[in-house]
Motif scaffolding. Structure first.
Motif, mmCIF file in Angstrom:
data_model
loop_
_atom_site.group_PDB
_atom_site.id
_atom_site.type_symbol
_atom_site.label_atom_id
_atom_site.label_comp_id
_atom_site.label_asym_id
_atom_site.label_seq_id
_atom_site.Cartn_x
_atom_site.Cartn_y
_atom_site.Cartn_z
ATOM 1 N N GLN A 82 27.536 -8.265 10.355
ATOM 2 C CA GLN A 82 27.132 -8.128 9.773
ATOM 3 C C GLN A 82 25.752 -8.826 10.388
ATOM 4 N N SER A 86 22.356 -7.125 12.054
ATOM 5 C CA SER A 86 21.190 -7.573 11.588
ATOM 6 C C SER A 86 20.046 -7.856 12.666
ATOM 7 N N THR A 92 20.958 -4.318 8.049
ATOM 8 C CA THR A 92 20.361 -5.371 7.091
ATOM 9 C C THR A 92 21.160 -6.533 6.253
ATOM 10 N N LYS A 93 21.021 -7.534 6.603
ATOM 11 C CA LYS A 93 21.923 -8.947 6.070
ATOM 12 C C LYS A 93 22.084 -9.004 5.054
#
Length: 223
Positions: A82, A86, A92-93
């Motif tokens: 992730q 991102s 989006t983290k």
């Protein structure tokens, strides 16, 4: 009269990630406490093959030590995926829903692959070899997962990180993964030579093809 305009302050929810990081380190601490000697040998895996020689029996694949650190491994790899997405603008983290999707996919992929390997191992009369080979892979993959866990924390809480850092880490992970395969094949070369044809089928069908199709799907989807 001065008119004040209030703008809503948008904050990112990072509590879920903090809880997972704390949970990961708690699992590591408990595992280290319960399996003190084994954890010590495991921690020195990069310097010595003592751990793989002592814990090479396939029964260790389902032990509490392996299962607990497997959970940490999955949490760590899901975070890294992730965070990498991102960094390159694909996600989006702080999106916890996406994280759940990633970790669910990882668990499903790993367990499905493991079950298929067991079926093929039984069909080709090489079940014991497949179990031991899997144990080797899980051991080194777990080590890599624990290695990138503190890196995940830095990438998650700091926003001014160069894109080159995730690429560098990905390169290291790939190199380490290739080395683990080479080490595993070397350790079991006598068994492999005895079942060379089946091993080549196993390698192509379950170690190369899944990752190739995943790469093809991801690159085609982002094209």
């Amino acid at each position: 009269m001065i008119e004040h305009v209030l703008h809503p302050r948008i904050t990112e929810n990072k509590d879920w990630a903090t809880l997972l990081f704390v949970l990961s380190f708690a699992i590591i601490a408990i595992t280290k406490s319960v399996f003190e000697n084994r954890f010590g040998d495991f921690a020195n895996l990069i310097f010595s093959n003592k751990y793989t020689k002592i814990y090479k029996d396939s029964s260790h694949l389902k032990s509490g030590f392996t299962v607990s650190l497997f959970l940490v491994q999955v949490i760590s790899f899901a975070f890294f995926i992730q965070l990498s997405l991102s960094q390159f603008g694909y996600a989006t983290k702080t999106d916890w829903i996406l994280y759940i999707q990633i970790i669910t996919f990882l668990i499903f992929f790993i367990l499905s692959k493991y079950l298929i390997e067991k079926i093929i191992g039984t069909a080709f009369n090489m079940e014991e070899f497949v179990e031991q080979f899997n144990l080797q892979k899980v051991t080194y993959r777990t080590y890599i997962g624990l290695f990138i866990l503190p890196i995940n924390i830095i990438l998650f809480y700091y926003d001014t990180i160069s894109r080159n850092i995730p690429l560098f880490i990905i390169s290291i992970v790939l190199i380490m993964s290739i080395l683990t395969y080479i080490i595993s094949i070397k350790n079991y070369q006598n068994l492999i030579l005895g079942k060379l044809f089946y091993f080549i089928l196993y390698l192509c069908a379950l170690e190369i093809a899944p990752y190739y199709f995943m790469y093809y799907w991801l690159t085609k989807g982002s094209a």
